[in-house]
Write a protein that holds these residues in place. Structure first.
Motif, PDB file in Angstrom:
ATOM      1  N   GLY A 145       0.927  -1.203  -0.117  1.00  0.00           N
ATOM      2  CA  GLY A 145       0.174   0.029  -0.073  1.00  0.00           C
ATOM      3  C   GLY A 145       0.761   1.248  -0.090  1.00  0.00           C
ATOM      4  N   LYS A 146       2.285   1.201  -0.089  1.00  0.00           N
ATOM      5  CA  LYS A 146       2.958   2.449   0.099  1.00  0.00           C
ATOM      6  C   LYS A 146       4.193   2.243  -0.735  1.00  0.00           C
ATOM      7  CE  LYS A 146       5.662   5.135   3.158  1.00  0.00           C
ATOM      8  NZ  LYS A 146       6.060   5.455   4.501  1.00  0.00           N
ATOM      9  N   THR A 147       4.878   1.253  -0.844  1.00  0.00           N
ATOM     10  CA  THR A 147       6.056   0.950  -1.771  1.00  0.00           C
ATOM     11  C   THR A 147       5.697   0.954  -3.277  1.00  0.00           C
ATOM     12  OG1 THR A 147       7.232   0.103   0.070  1.00  0.00           O
ATOM     13  CG2 THR A 147       8.169  -0.048  -1.949  1.00  0.00           C
ATOM     14  N   PRO A 148       6.106   1.793  -4.252  1.00  0.00           N
ATOM     15  CA  PRO A 148       5.645   1.577  -5.535  1.00  0.00           C
ATOM     16  C   PRO A 148       6.815   0.460  -6.239  1.00  0.00           C
ATOM     17  CG  PRO A 148       7.440   3.534  -5.303  1.00  0.00           C
ATOM     18  CD  PRO A 148       7.000   2.805  -3.872  1.00  0.00           C
ATOM     19  N   PHE A 149       6.223   0.124  -7.383  1.00  0.00           N
ATOM     20  CA  PHE A 149       6.869  -0.984  -8.329  1.00  0.00           C
ATOM     21  C   PHE A 149       8.189  -0.826  -8.596  1.00  0.00           C
ATOM     22  CE2 PHE A 149       2.432  -1.741  -8.772  1.00  0.00           C
ATOM     23  CZ  PHE A 149       2.394  -3.116  -8.862  1.00  0.00           C
ATOM     24  N   ALA A 150       8.618   0.429  -8.565  1.00  0.00           N
ATOM     25  CA  ALA A 150      10.019   0.920  -8.998  1.00  0.00           C
ATOM     26  C   ALA A 150      11.008   0.487  -7.854  1.00  0.00           C
ATOM     27  CB  ALA A 150       9.929   2.279  -9.231  1.00  0.00           C
ATOM     28  N   ALA A 151      10.645   0.358  -6.950  1.00  0.00           N
ATOM     29  CA  ALA A 151      11.707  -0.124  -5.964  1.00  0.00           C
ATOM     30  C   ALA A 151      12.202  -1.373  -6.106  1.00  0.00           C
ATOM     31  CB  ALA A 151      10.822   0.092  -4.576  1.00  0.00           C
ATOM     32  N   LEU A 152      11.412  -2.302  -6.939  1.00  0.00           N
ATOM     33  CA  LEU A 152      11.831  -3.542  -7.200  1.00  0.00           C
ATOM     34  C   LEU A 152      12.661  -3.477  -8.734  1.00  0.00           C
ATOM     35  CD1 LEU A 152       8.734  -5.708  -6.329  1.00  0.00           C
ATOM     36  CD2 LEU A 152      10.881  -5.294  -5.083  1.00  0.00           C
ATOM     37  N   ASN A 153      13.509  -4.433  -9.000  1.00  0.00           N
ATOM     38  CA  ASN A 153      14.103  -4.323 -10.492  1.00  0.00           C
ATOM     39  C   ASN A 153      13.116  -4.664 -11.260  1.00  0.00           C
ATOM     40  OD1 ASN A 153      16.728  -3.998  -9.373  1.00  0.00           O
ATOM     41  ND2 ASN A 153      17.274  -5.973  -9.032  1.00  0.00           N
ATOM     42  N   ASP A 154      13.072  -4.025 -12.607  1.00  0.00           N
ATOM     43  CA  ASP A 154      12.285  -4.172 -13.534  1.00  0.00           C
ATOM     44  C   ASP A 154      12.498  -5.709 -14.228  1.00  0.00           C
ATOM     45  OD1 ASP A 154      10.184  -4.056 -15.435  1.00  0.00           O
ATOM     46  OD2 ASP A 154      11.316  -2.450 -16.925  1.00  0.00           O
ATOM     47  N   THR A 155      11.058  -6.138 -14.749  1.00  0.00           N
ATOM     48  CA  THR A 155      11.062  -7.629 -15.017  1.00  0.00           C
ATOM     49  C   THR A 155      10.223  -7.579 -16.163  1.00  0.00           C
ATOM     50  OG1 THR A 155      10.028  -9.784 -14.599  1.00  0.00           O
ATOM     51  CG2 THR A 155       9.084  -7.980 -13.601  1.00  0.00           C
TER      52      THR A 155
END
Length: 298
Positions: A145-155
């Motif tokens: 509910g807070k962290t965006p997807f960009a915090a993870l490496n792209d896939t």
């Protein structure tokens, strides 16, 4: 000769008094503990139990932690063809998956997928700002509910869908042995908290993939509100993207009939909740529209 006076204490009376004090103390502690679990301690209580769930545990174990599920359904899947089973019949590869859904108070939902009463994967969806658990994905810690997807490496493993009233987005991550050979499916569930909607003109011609620039912008702004953890990708439906349908995690069309707006017996509290929910939806939608105009100038 004067008889000895009676003692000022009674052994029997003291024993019963002590027993009464112990029972009263136990009842008081139990009442306080139960009240804490149902109110301000509900989030911590649920989070503690969710940490004990993992792929491979028995369904009975999950039920002992959270009670009986509120919803249950089944689906048929196909096992991936292993080298030693290439000669096997298609019928032997079919597996019946049981899907069970628990409401986590008003904070979120837990969904498990089980085969032969063994949990093969489970998913957590948050529906409240008060419930934003920390989730460890490989070595990266996010908050639902807070962290965006960009915090993870792209896939490259991602999928998006948009209908007249439903939308969703998911992407999968795999880290091999360091991640315990687990698959992580993270996404946006339209019934969950802080769900950022999609737009029709963001898709390519197949209407299954977001355009690269729009996807980058979406990953930078949309927070993850659902995570599903799988022991391994065992089924063909997971490979072709049809396993989750149009909902990663909890299915809105399944659980919404239990919401106050669908109650047959109405109450003043239900009416107030409906008004609050509608007001929050309009507020969040106006904020999203304002952000889109600032990003794309429309």
């Amino acid at each position: 000769m004067k008889s000895d006076p009676e003692p000022w204490y009674s052994t029997t009376l003291n024993v019963w008094t002590l027993a009464g004090v112990l029972v009263a103390s136990w009842t008081l502690v139990k009442t306080i503990t139960e009240g804490w679990r149902r109110t301000i301690g509900r989030r911590r209580y649920l989070t503690t139990r969710l940490r004990k769930i993992a792929p491979g545990v028995r369904h009975d174990y999950v039920e002992s932690l959270l009670g009986e599920p509120k919803w249950q359904s089944t689906m048929t899947c196909t096992h991936l063809i292993a080298a030693e089973r290439e000669e096997g019949d298609d019928k032997d590869r079919k597996a019946e998956i049981t899907i069970r859904t628990w409401p986590l108070s008003r904070l979120g939902y837990l969904v498990t997928w089980s085969e032969n009463d063994v949990v093969i994967m489970y998913g957590i969806t948050t529906t409240s700002w008060w419930f934003r658990p920390r989730v460890l994905i490989d070595e990266k810690r996010i908050r639902l509910g807070k962290t965006p997807f960009a915090a993870l490496n792209d896939t490259d493993e991602h999928r998006a869908w948009l209908g007249n009233r439903r939308f969703g987005y998911l992407e999968s991550h795999y880290f091999g042995n360091p991640g315990g050979y687990r698959w992580w499916y993270v996404g946006v569930n339209d019934v969950a908290y802080n769900a950022v909607p999609l737009s029709f003109d963001w898709f390519d011609d197949s209407h299954t993939q977001l355009l690269p620039d729009r996807r980058d912008a979406y990953r930078a702004n949309a927070p993850i509100n659902t995570v599903v953890v799988s022991g391994t990708a065992l089924y063909e439906e997971l490979q072709d993207g049809s396993f989750f349908g149009i909902s990663l995690g909890v299915d809105q069309d399944l659980v919404r009939l239990a919401d106050p707006q669908f109650h047959v017996l109405d109450s003043r509290i239900s009416s107030v909740r409906r008004r609050i929910r509608d007001w929050r939806w309009r507020r969040n939608y106006r904020r999203w529209e304002k952000k889109q105009r600032a990003l794309y100038g429309r």
